[in-house]
Scaffold this motif. Structure first.
Motif, short mmCIF file in Angstrom:
data_model
loop_
_atom_site.label_atom_id
_atom_site.label_comp_id
_atom_site.label_asym_id
_atom_site.label_seq_id
_atom_site.Cartn_x
_atom_site.Cartn_y
_atom_site.Cartn_z
N UNK A 124 0.60 -1.28 0.27
CA UNK A 124 0.18 -0.19 0.04
C UNK A 124 0.72 1.27 0.39
N UNK A 125 0.43 2.18 -0.35
CA UNK A 125 1.11 3.55 -0.21
C UNK A 125 0.94 4.35 0.99
N UNK A 126 1.91 5.74 1.18
CA UNK A 126 0.85 6.37 2.24
C UNK A 126 -0.63 6.61 3.20
N UNK A 127 -1.18 6.86 1.73
CA UNK A 127 -2.76 7.25 1.23
C UNK A 127 -3.36 5.54 1.46
N UNK A 128 -2.94 4.47 2.17
CA UNK A 128 -3.87 3.27 2.23
C UNK A 128 -4.12 2.69 0.38
N UNK A 129 -3.78 3.25 -0.21
CA UNK A 129 -3.96 2.22 -1.58
C UNK A 129 -3.25 1.67 -2.24
N UNK A 130 -3.78 0.27 -2.31
CA UNK A 130 -2.86 -0.71 -2.84
C UNK A 130 -1.69 -0.51 -3.94
N UNK A 131 -0.84 -1.18 -3.90
CA UNK A 131 0.20 -0.59 -4.83
C UNK A 131 0.48 -1.97 -5.44
#
Length: 263
Positions: A124-131
């Protein structure tokens, strides 16, 4: 470009900080000009509005190419937007849009997700979005579950080599908890491995035979250009699941089967 030319070019470009989509903005003569990014060992120079992306040996050669484009008149400095373009969306968020959803890439991604769960990392990125899984030798934004920081890692450094599953590097990232405390903290966070998928909406495979059947269906859907069917299958094969470690082991078994067949 000669050494002298390269030195002169280096005095004219400035490489900015890496953006969430992996691209670095480049300013030439103080004006935003384009972007560069790393992919599979090479560096690519990108100019907004131009479809061509040129490959270079390192980041400085890629940035210097933008200087050449300015000097040739092909690019007007200052015409590029200050921010990198938005990341391209893939068919599912768990696989980089630069990777085709082939059997090999799906298996590699599932193995990586399973191992990350065992090591207390979140894709996940720092905003909680999956990477999405980007391949083994490309930068990947991951969030450390020990302290919540998002850092860039390479899967090839973390998966271990030559049958040794010791993650590399041994440290997690600068500023993380002390190395000697990490094993205990990871064990406490991860807990006992879940061996069967408990998910209600999507059933994720945890055995090699079931995974193999889904992979075959996914390949047929990909070849038929059936995006909706492929999306559903990729969700089962790669989507978040408490049993992702067991799914990764099932995929690893399939990979080993294929290797034995070839030998």
């Amino acid at each position: 470009m000669t050494t002298t030319d390269a030195t002169a070019a280096a005095e004219r470009y400035e490489i900015g900080d890496r953006a969430a989509n992996g691209r670095y903005p480049v300013a030439v003569d103080g004006k935003p000009t384009g972007h560069i990014y790393r992919w599979h060992g090479g560096w690519y120079a990108v100019v907004p509005g131009q479809p061509e992306e040129t490959r270079h040996d390192d980041r400085h050669a890629a940035a210097a190419h933008l200087v050449d484009l300015v000097d040739s008149g092909a690019v007007e400095p200052g015409a590029a937007p200050a921010e990198p373009p938005a990341a391209e969306a893939g068919i599912v968020p768990w696989l980089s849009p630069k990777l085709k959803p082939t059997r090999r890439n799906i298996i590699s991604a599932a193995i990586a997700f399973g191992r990350l769960a065992e090591l207390a990392w979140k894709p996940e990125d720092e905003d909680g979005n999956p990477t999405g899984y980007p391949g083994s030798d490309n930068p990947w934004d991951l969030t450390c579950e020990l302290d919540g920081k998002t850092v860039v890692r390479w899967w090839s450094h973390m998966r271990g080599r030559n049958g040794d599953n010791t993650p590399r590097p041994e440290y997690r990232h600068e500023g993380c908890i002390p190395f000697e405390e990490q094993a205990g903290k990871v064990a406490a966070l991860v807990g006992e491995p879940v061996t069967a998928c408990p998910c209600q909406q999507h059933t994720h495979p945890t055995t090699a035979d079931v995974a193999d059947d889904l992979l075959k269906q996914a390949e047929r859907a990909r070849r038929a250009d059936d995006a909706e069917a492929l999306r559903q299958l990729l969700t089962q094969l790669l989507g978040p699941c408490p049993a992702s470690s067991a799914r990764g082991q099932a995929m690893k078994e399939l990979k080993e089967r294929a290797q034995r067949t070839k030998s």
